[in-house]
Design a protein around this motif. Structure first.
Motif, PDB file in Angstrom:
ATOM      1  N   ASP A 121     -84.245  51.297   4.834  1.00 14.54           N
ATOM      2  CA  ASP A 121     -84.789  49.833   4.772  1.00 14.54           C
ATOM      3  C   ASP A 121     -85.133  49.532   6.298  1.00 14.54           C
ATOM      4  N   LEU A 122     -86.514  49.359   6.177  1.00 11.64           N
ATOM      5  CA  LEU A 122     -87.116  49.291   7.424  1.00 11.64           C
ATOM      6  C   LEU A 122     -87.047  47.799   7.904  1.00 11.64           C
ATOM      7  N   TYR A 123     -86.697  46.860   6.931  1.00 11.07           N
ATOM      8  CA  TYR A 123     -86.432  45.384   7.197  1.00 11.07           C
ATOM      9  C   TYR A 123     -84.999  45.097   7.650  1.00 11.07           C
TER      10      TYR A 123
ATOM     11  N   ARG B  91     -72.540  58.945  14.133  1.00 12.10           N
ATOM     12  CA  ARG B  91     -73.084  58.814  12.821  1.00 12.10           C
ATOM     13  C   ARG B  91     -72.562  57.574  12.357  1.00 12.10           C
ATOM     14  N   TRP B  92     -73.457  56.667  11.486  1.00 12.46           N
ATOM     15  CA  TRP B  92     -73.042  55.446  10.764  1.00 12.46           C
ATOM     16  C   TRP B  92     -73.274  55.803   9.292  1.00 12.46           C
ATOM     17  N   ASP B  93     -72.186  55.300   8.592  1.00  6.28           N
ATOM     18  CA  ASP B  93     -72.228  55.195   7.308  1.00  6.28           C
ATOM     19  C   ASP B  93     -72.239  53.858   6.503  1.00  6.28           C
ATOM     20  N   ARG B  94     -73.053  53.790   5.473  1.00 10.59           N
ATOM     21  CA  ARG B  94     -73.224  52.542   4.879  1.00 10.59           C
ATOM     22  C   ARG B  94     -71.818  52.315   3.990  1.00 10.59           C
ATOM     23  N   GLN B  95     -71.429  51.112   4.090  1.00  7.60           N
ATOM     24  CA  GLN B  95     -70.203  50.583   3.157  1.00  7.60           C
ATOM     25  C   GLN B  95     -70.854  49.572   2.197  1.00  7.60           C
ATOM     26  N   ASN B  96     -70.302  49.598   0.974  1.00  5.88           N
ATOM     27  CA  ASN B  96     -70.751  48.668   0.009  1.00  5.88           C
ATOM     28  C   ASN B  96     -70.173  47.347  -0.007  1.00  5.88           C
ATOM     29  N   SER B  97     -70.957  46.294   0.680  1.00  2.00           N
ATOM     30  CA  SER B  97     -70.303  44.953   0.812  1.00  2.00           C
ATOM     31  C   SER B  97     -70.163  44.389  -0.738  1.00  2.00           C
ATOM     32  N   GLY B  98     -70.849  44.944  -1.653  1.00  4.53           N
ATOM     33  CA  GLY B  98     -70.526  44.086  -2.795  1.00  4.53           C
ATOM     34  C   GLY B  98     -71.340  42.553  -3.052  1.00  4.53           C
ATOM     35  N   VAL B  99     -72.024  42.101  -2.101  1.00  7.18           N
ATOM     36  CA  VAL B  99     -72.580  40.722  -2.084  1.00  7.18           C
ATOM     37  C   VAL B  99     -74.192  40.954  -2.023  1.00  7.18           C
ATOM     38  N   PRO B 100     -74.629  39.795  -2.392  1.00  9.13           N
ATOM     39  CA  PRO B 100     -76.193  39.763  -2.151  1.00  9.13           C
ATOM     40  C   PRO B 100     -76.570  38.979  -1.039  1.00  9.13           C
ATOM     41  N   SER B 101     -75.675  38.552  -0.282  1.00  9.28           N
ATOM     42  CA  SER B 101     -75.701  37.533   0.910  1.00  9.28           C
ATOM     43  C   SER B 101     -75.855  38.211   2.200  1.00  9.28           C
TER      44      SER B 101
ATOM     45  N   GLY C 101     -75.321  42.782   8.835  1.00  6.92           N
ATOM     46  CA  GLY C 101     -76.456  42.270   8.702  1.00  6.92           C
ATOM     47  C   GLY C 101     -77.307  42.035   7.296  1.00  6.92           C
ATOM     48  N   ASP C 102     -78.455  42.297   7.254  1.00  7.17           N
ATOM     49  CA  ASP C 102     -79.131  42.121   5.701  1.00  7.17           C
ATOM     50  C   ASP C 102     -80.172  42.879   5.801  1.00  7.17           C
ATOM     51  N   LEU C 103     -80.621  43.285   4.560  1.00  6.99           N
ATOM     52  CA  LEU C 103     -81.934  43.524   4.269  1.00  6.99           C
ATOM     53  C   LEU C 103     -82.752  42.508   4.139  1.00  6.99           C
ATOM     54  N   TYR C 104     -84.189  42.582   3.968  1.00  8.34           N
ATOM     55  CA  TYR C 104     -85.066  41.641   4.087  1.00  8.34           C
ATOM     56  C   TYR C 104     -84.717  40.591   3.421  1.00  8.34           C
ATOM     57  N   ARG C 105     -84.098  39.451   3.791  1.00  6.23           N
ATOM     58  CA  ARG C 105     -83.545  38.262   3.030  1.00  6.23           C
ATOM     59  C   ARG C 105     -82.939  38.727   1.707  1.00  6.23           C
ATOM     60  N   GLY C 106     -81.943  39.768   1.918  1.00  5.51           N
ATOM     61  CA  GLY C 106     -81.078  40.025   0.627  1.00  5.51           C
ATOM     62  C   GLY C 106     -79.916  40.422   1.004  1.00  5.51           C
ATOM     63  N   THR C 107     -79.657  41.926   0.462  1.00  3.82           N
ATOM     64  CA  THR C 107     -78.291  42.393   0.286  1.00  3.82           C
ATOM     65  C   THR C 107     -77.502  42.449   1.444  1.00  3.82           C
ATOM     66  N   GLY C 108     -76.314  42.175   1.483  1.00  5.89           N
ATOM     67  CA  GLY C 108     -75.470  42.187   2.864  1.00  5.89           C
ATOM     68  C   GLY C 108     -75.564  43.767   3.226  1.00  5.89           C
ATOM     69  N   VAL C 109     -75.390  44.126   4.398  1.00 11.25           N
ATOM     70  CA  VAL C 109     -75.318  45.367   4.721  1.00 11.25           C
ATOM     71  C   VAL C 109     -74.406  45.698   5.841  1.00 11.25           C
TER      72      VAL C 109
ATOM     73  N   GLY D  78     -71.330  33.373  -2.311  1.00  8.06           N
ATOM     74  CA  GLY D  78     -72.509  32.616  -2.726  1.00  8.06           C
ATOM     75  C   GLY D  78     -73.415  33.452  -3.403  1.00  8.06           C
ATOM     76  N   SER D  79     -74.621  32.931  -3.579  1.00  8.76           N
ATOM     77  CA  SER D  79     -75.683  33.317  -4.029  1.00  8.76           C
ATOM     78  C   SER D  79     -76.447  33.958  -2.882  1.00  8.76           C
ATOM     79  N   ALA D  80     -77.672  34.634  -3.268  1.00  5.93           N
ATOM     80  CA  ALA D  80     -78.474  35.373  -2.281  1.00  5.93           C
ATOM     81  C   ALA D  80     -79.137  34.441  -1.434  1.00  5.93           C
ATOM     82  N   SER D  81     -79.532  33.198  -1.729  1.00  8.67           N
ATOM     83  CA  SER D  81     -80.178  32.023  -0.930  1.00  8.67           C
ATOM     84  C   SER D  81     -79.679  31.926   0.344  1.00  8.67           C
ATOM     85  N   ALA D  82     -80.606  32.036   1.458  1.00  4.54           N
ATOM     86  CA  ALA D  82     -79.894  31.916   2.936  1.00  4.54           C
ATOM     87  C   ALA D  82     -80.408  30.817   3.629  1.00  4.54           C
ATOM     88  N   GLU D  83     -81.057  29.872   2.816  1.00  2.00           N
ATOM     89  CA  GLU D  83     -81.578  28.604   3.414  1.00  2.00           C
ATOM     90  C   GLU D  83     -80.627  27.637   4.044  1.00  2.00           C
TER      91      GLU D  83
END
Length: 332
Positions: A80-82, A118-128, A100-108, A166-171
């Protein structure tokens, strides 16, 4: 004779205090040569620290900021470049987490068990988007984000449980108030802060939350407690609030500014640092009764880049991070 001795001691103490203030200084630890912002910083002692920011940026030092090494996170680079990284927290030199987050999306959420090799990605399970992360020890941690999201783990992040989401909205102002920072003092007691003057406290590890009265609808960026009674929050429009009763009451302290303050860190009940817009750095040595403006982009020669994070691991050392990768170090 005794009266003279006491007077002499008071005079010497005052002179040492003034000397401390006069010779305290900030120096450039890293130049601003990156694209985007550095948003989070965490030191586990005066020498070892990490900083994170936009575009998957990760910086590391093990010599007190004399040299910063830019690390590559393969999980971010290959996918994910963003990815923007907002916060970082280590419990020791080996175990650390980044959110953090992907480009206005999934929580990382990223985790290292070997000091960042080494860094491993964990599953946040949320779109926020996830803005803040805090661990009490190697196993127990919390992450917070947009639209009221609060996550909890008891397994170093191998499994994250959604406490609120909440939802994916970040406004800002859309949906539930976003939560921007979180801190726990015990497995049971913690605070979370965010949009619209939100201050929430839990006494059961985050299963239930009680809203505390901040007395403001300004957005709150950061929280720092030094014990179960004494803490501070900072935010929009120069906001600094202090509590001495665990948040039952919050009292405004005078920052002297109208600029957004992004981060606060205290090393004791007396000594603290706040950073914000226009290269702002405020410091107090009396618990916030007075705040001294030590750096400002509005002053001649000051950096106009915002400082977005501060880590104050020891009274002898503090670090602030900001736009374009600028890092400043404080030494008394």
């Amino acid at each position: 004779m005794r009266r003279k001795l006491i007077l002499s001691i008071l005079v010497i103490t005052l002179m040492l205090s003034l000397s401390y203030l006069a010779f305290a200084k900030w120096e450039r630890s890293r130049e601003g040569d990156l694209e985007g912002y550095i948003r989070g910083v965490h030191f586990i002692n005066e020498n070892v620290g990490w900083a994170v920011g936009d575009g998957g940026t990760l910086l590391f030092t093990n010599n007190g900021g004399a040299k910063w090494e830019q690390k590559v996170i393969e999980e971010v680079k290959s996918g994910d470049l963003y990815t923007d990284l907002w916060d970082v927290y280590f419990v020791d030199e080996k175990n650390g987490w980044i959110c953090g987050d992907l480009y206005r999306g999934t929580g990382v959420i990223l985790y290292t068990r070997d000091g960042g090799k080494r860094w491993d990605r964990q599953n946040s399970g949320v779109p926020s988007q996830l803005y803040g992360i805090f661990f009490l020890d190697k196993n127990n941690g919390w992450a917070v984000g947009s639209n009221g999201t609060i996550l909890f783990t008891q397994t170093s992040g191998t499994k994250w449980t959604t406490l609120t989401a909440g939802s994916a909205s970040a406004e800002i102002g859309a949906g539930e108030p976003g939560i921007w920072d979180i801190q726990f003092l015990t497995l049971q007691k913690g605070w979370a802060v965010g949009e619209n003057g939100t201050i929430r406290m839990t006494t059961d590890g985050g299963k239930t939350w009680v809203n505390q009265n901040s007395g403001t609808d300004s957005n709150i960026s950061s929280v720092c407690f030094v014990n179960e009674n004494v803490g501070w929050v900072v935010g929009e429009a120069g906001l600094i609030l202090n509590t001495t009763d665990g948040g039952k009451t919050w009292t405004a302290q005078n920052s002297g500014l109208e600029d957004w303050l992004y981060s606060v860190s205290f090393v004791s009940e007396k000594e603290g640092i706040v950073v914000g817009e226009y290269g702002t750095v405020l410091r107090t040595s009396d618990g916030g009764k007075t705040w001294n403006l030590e750096l400002s982009g509005k002053q001649k020669g000051g950096s106009k880049s915002a400082f977005r994070g501060v880590s104050f691991p020891k009274p002898q050392a503090a670090y602030v991070v900001g736009d374009w990768g600028i890092i400043m170090k404080y030494t008394p």
